[in-house]
Structure formats: C-alpha cells, structure tokens
Design a protein around this motif. Structure first.
Motif, PDB file in Angstrom:
ATOM      1  N   THR A  37      -9.286 -41.702  -3.631  1.00 17.70           N
ATOM      2  CA  THR A  37      -8.260 -42.648  -3.748  1.00 17.70           C
ATOM      3  C   THR A  37      -8.944 -43.988  -4.486  1.00 17.70           C
ATOM      4  N   PRO A  38     -10.214 -44.390  -4.136  1.00 18.71           N
ATOM      5  CA  PRO A  38     -10.699 -45.626  -4.732  1.00 18.71           C
ATOM      6  C   PRO A  38     -11.183 -45.484  -6.243  1.00 18.71           C
ATOM      7  N   ARG A  39     -11.137 -44.246  -6.739  1.00 19.88           N
ATOM      8  CA  ARG A  39     -11.738 -44.181  -7.905  1.00 19.88           C
ATOM      9  C   ARG A  39     -11.132 -45.133  -9.094  1.00 19.88           C
ATOM     10  N   GLY A  72     -19.981 -47.045   2.659  1.00 19.03           N
ATOM     11  CA  GLY A  72     -19.607 -46.943   4.137  1.00 19.03           C
ATOM     12  C   GLY A  72     -19.996 -45.672   4.732  1.00 19.03           C
ATOM     13  N   ASP A  73     -19.961 -44.547   3.818  1.00 20.97           N
ATOM     14  CA  ASP A  73     -20.593 -43.214   4.301  1.00 20.97           C
ATOM     15  C   ASP A  73     -20.929 -42.605   2.923  1.00 20.97           C
ATOM     16  N   GLU A  74     -21.573 -41.363   3.192  1.00 21.73           N
ATOM     17  CA  GLU A  74     -22.047 -40.297   2.245  1.00 21.73           C
ATOM     18  C   GLU A  74     -21.843 -39.193   2.564  1.00 21.73           C
ATOM     19  N   ARG A  75     -21.740 -37.913   1.668  1.00 24.51           N
ATOM     20  CA  ARG A  75     -21.963 -36.722   1.871  1.00 24.51           C
ATOM     21  C   ARG A  75     -23.277 -36.395   1.596  1.00 24.51           C
ATOM     22  N   VAL A  76     -23.947 -35.692   2.424  1.00 23.55           N
ATOM     23  CA  VAL A  76     -25.445 -35.425   2.372  1.00 23.55           C
ATOM     24  C   VAL A  76     -25.550 -34.165   1.332  1.00 23.55           C
ATOM     25  N   LEU A  81     -12.193 -49.394   2.653  1.00 24.35           N
ATOM     26  CA  LEU A  81     -11.975 -48.123   3.401  1.00 24.35           C
ATOM     27  C   LEU A  81     -11.179 -47.288   3.178  1.00 24.35           C
ATOM     28  N   GLY A  82     -11.084 -46.089   3.177  1.00 24.45           N
ATOM     29  CA  GLY A  82      -9.790 -45.085   3.079  1.00 24.45           C
ATOM     30  C   GLY A  82      -9.441 -44.545   4.559  1.00 24.45           C
ATOM     31  N   VAL A  83      -8.554 -43.638   4.356  1.00 22.20           N
ATOM     32  CA  VAL A  83      -7.917 -42.860   5.517  1.00 22.20           C
ATOM     33  C   VAL A  83      -7.753 -41.467   5.105  1.00 22.20           C
ATOM     34  N   GLY A  84      -8.345 -40.449   6.087  1.00 25.23           N
ATOM     35  CA  GLY A  84      -8.129 -39.187   5.856  1.00 25.23           C
ATOM     36  C   GLY A  84      -6.728 -38.750   6.453  1.00 25.23           C
ATOM     37  N   GLY A 126      -6.718 -39.142  10.028  1.00 24.57           N
ATOM     38  CA  GLY A 126      -7.036 -40.601  10.578  1.00 24.57           C
ATOM     39  C   GLY A 126      -8.360 -41.130  10.772  1.00 24.57           C
ATOM     40  N   HIS A 127      -9.339 -40.318  10.055  1.00 26.83           N
ATOM     41  CA  HIS A 127     -10.766 -40.454   9.897  1.00 26.83           C
ATOM     42  C   HIS A 127     -10.937 -41.758   8.977  1.00 26.83           C
ATOM     43  N   THR A 128     -11.840 -42.657   9.030  1.00 24.98           N
ATOM     44  CA  THR A 128     -12.289 -43.288   7.871  1.00 24.98           C
ATOM     45  C   THR A 128     -13.777 -43.454   7.697  1.00 24.98           C
ATOM     46  N   ALA A 129     -14.290 -43.873   6.691  1.00 28.41           N
ATOM     47  CA  ALA A 129     -15.591 -43.478   6.402  1.00 28.41           C
ATOM     48  C   ALA A 129     -16.194 -42.105   6.992  1.00 28.41           C
ATOM     49  N   SER A 130     -17.116 -41.992   7.368  1.00 30.65           N
ATOM     50  CA  SER A 130     -17.193 -40.507   8.154  1.00 30.65           C
ATOM     51  C   SER A 130     -17.050 -40.536   9.749  1.00 30.65           C
ATOM     52  N   PRO A 144     -22.732 -32.246   5.921  1.00 31.36           N
ATOM     53  CA  PRO A 144     -23.333 -33.283   6.792  1.00 31.36           C
ATOM     54  C   PRO A 144     -22.786 -34.647   6.143  1.00 31.36           C
ATOM     55  N   ARG A 145     -22.734 -35.374   7.097  1.00 31.66           N
ATOM     56  CA  ARG A 145     -22.420 -36.723   6.602  1.00 31.66           C
ATOM     57  C   ARG A 145     -23.266 -38.180   6.974  1.00 31.66           C
ATOM     58  N   VAL A 146     -23.480 -39.221   6.356  1.00 30.25           N
ATOM     59  CA  VAL A 146     -24.043 -40.244   7.011  1.00 30.25           C
ATOM     60  C   VAL A 146     -22.796 -41.293   6.939  1.00 30.25           C
ATOM     61  N   GLU A 188       1.551 -37.996   0.826  1.00 25.92           N
ATOM     62  CA  GLU A 188       0.867 -37.224   1.926  1.00 25.92           C
ATOM     63  C   GLU A 188       0.434 -37.967   2.924  1.00 25.92           C
ATOM     64  N   LYS A 189       0.118 -38.935   2.758  1.00 24.55           N
ATOM     65  CA  LYS A 189      -0.683 -40.054   3.645  1.00 24.55           C
ATOM     66  C   LYS A 189       0.382 -40.773   4.362  1.00 24.55           C
ATOM     67  N   HIS A 190       1.734 -40.870   4.474  1.00 24.49           N
ATOM     68  CA  HIS A 190       2.548 -41.550   5.058  1.00 24.49           C
ATOM     69  C   HIS A 190       2.595 -41.070   6.491  1.00 24.49           C
TER      70      HIS A 190
END
Ligand code: 6PG
Length: 245
Positions: free
Chosen positions: A46-48, A73-77, A147-150, A153-157, A183-185, A206-208
């Motif tokens: 979303t933030p691209r 806020g987070d990263e994929r390892v 932040l985004g929302v999955g 309901g997750h945010t960051a990781s 894995p995530r940080v 799809e997010k509503h």
C-alpha cells in the motif's frame, strides 16, 4: 482504542488521493521537527505510491533530505536485494531517486537470516540514534510512524495473538508467524508509539472488513497502537465503506 480526541480520520476518494495525503503528512512531520527528524516507514504494497510521490515533484523539492533519517517498522528477514524486502521496495520507490545521505538510511540488517540476531542488531541502531536505552515519555524517537494493516488486523509484524504484543522492554523482536512466508523483525508497540504522530494508511474494498472489525475489537494489533501524540487514519472510500472510523 486511542483516545478519541487525538484520533483523526481522513477519508479520501481513492488510493492515489490517500497516498498523496500521506506523502504531504510525512513532509509536514519532517518540517515540524528542528534538526534531525526520524521517519519510520511501513512495508507491504500500500505505501509504495506514497514513497513514489515523495520522490516526485513538487514534494521532492520541499523535502529536507539532508536532515531526515529513515527507519523501518518491520522487515522480512530476506536478503536486501529480495523483492520481498521492505528495504528493497523503498530503495526502488524512494531512496534511489532522491539525494539522501547514505548514513541517514537505517535498514534492518537481515544478513545471516537469524531473526532474533537481526532484531538485536537493529535495537542497537535505534538506541544509538536515540542516544539512550530508555524511551522518555517527553521525547519521541520518531517524528512520524507510518503503518499499514493486514487482513487479519496485524500491523508492522505484530500478529494477532502474538506474545510480542505484550513486549514492553525490547525495542525490536525477531519472530516467525504461520501467516507469513518468512521470519520477521518488528519494532515493538512502545517504540512505534514513541512518535510525534502515527498514521495508518489503508486502502481498497478488500480491507473494509478489517477496518470495520478494528472499530470493535481492541485485541487486534492495529487497535493497540496508542501514541502519546496524534493518531491518524488515512483511508480511501472503499476501505472506509463499512467502517465507523
Ligand atoms: C509488511 C508490513 C505489514 C503491512 C500489512 C499490509 O512488512 O508486510 O509492514 O504490516 O503493512 O501487511 O500490507 P499491504 O499494504 O501489502 O496490504
């Protein structure tokens, strides 16, 4: 849920307008702080458009590139060159297109692939930048956190039901979650809340459903972010469709 008086809702007609509003907000936050300003970025898709707009005129000409520092806020390892990497995404959409001093970019170190080791290394980076091991209530680490929302309901990781939601001492934690392939940080809630302002950007029909759930379910990770400063929700009409936000 964040204290209502400090929560602002912005409903924009479409994803482009929502991204534009967030890009303007990031500029405003960077200009609102004297000296070094730290911005904490969201990953995912979303933030691209936000990052692309920051790199384009007119915003790129007004942005104080020399004194802004960039965090995640987070990263994929995964390797920093991987298309799954949040750093890689921001590199393509923003960092490679504007005059940012390399020392101002603070990516999560993902070499070696050990999520906990990567998290501890990032904690050191954050504490060195902040200049203390303890977050002070009257001195925010970030000028702004995006932040985004999955869908869950997750945010960051920070994932639903994760023990990391209760972490108050660590600044960053390494984890794995069955809902994501790698894995995530993730930064922990106290660190994300140490922000002059926090904003969520959520777009698309799809997010509503999750936006609607967040209005009633304080257990969801995205509902647990209570910054000392202002909390903003940037939604497009499709995402806000059934939400009460
Ligand atoms: C990540 C993000 C994550 C993201 C949500 C929404 O690394 O994936 O930080 O929290 O914000 O999953 O992702 P989309 O914007 O792709 O829907």
């Amino acid at each position: 849920m964040a204290n209502a008086s400090q929560t602002e809702r912005h409903i924009l007609p479409d994803p482009t307008a929502a991204a534009g509003a967030v890009a303007e907000w990031l500029l405003e936050r960077a200009l609102a702080v004297e000296g070094r300003a730290a911005l904490c970025l969201a990953g995912g898709n979303t933030p691209r458009m936000v990052y692309e707009m920051l790199a384009d005129k007119p915003l790129r000409e007004r942005f104080p590139w020399d004194r802004v520092h960039w965090f995640f806020g987070d990263e994929r390892v995964v390797p920093a060159t991987s298309p799954r990497s949040n750093y890689h995404m921001v590199r393509e959409t923003l960092f490679d297109r504007v005059p940012i001093p390399p020392a101002n970019i603070h990516a999560v170190p993902t070499d070696g692939g050990d999520a906990e080791k990567c998290a501890r290394a990032y904690e050191t980076v954050l504490k060195q930048f902040y200049g203390s091991d303890r977050l002070a209530a009257n001195r925010a680490l970030f000028a702004a956190t995006l932040l985004g929302v999955g869908d869950n309901g997750h945010t960051a990781s920070l994932f639903p039901g994760s023990p990391v939601l209760h972490e108050r001492r660590r600044w960053a934690v390494g984890l794995s979650d069955p809902s994501v392939p790698e894995p995530r940080v993730t930064l922990t809630i106290p660190v994300l809340e140490s922000s002059g302002e926090v904003a969520f950007l959520v777009t698309g029909a799809e997010k509503h459903a999750v936006v609607a759930r967040l209005a009633h379910d304080d257990e969801l990770p995205a509902a647990r972010i209570h910054p000392a400063g202002r909390l903003r929700w940037f939604l497009d009409r499709a995402a806000a469709n059934n939400g009460r936000r």
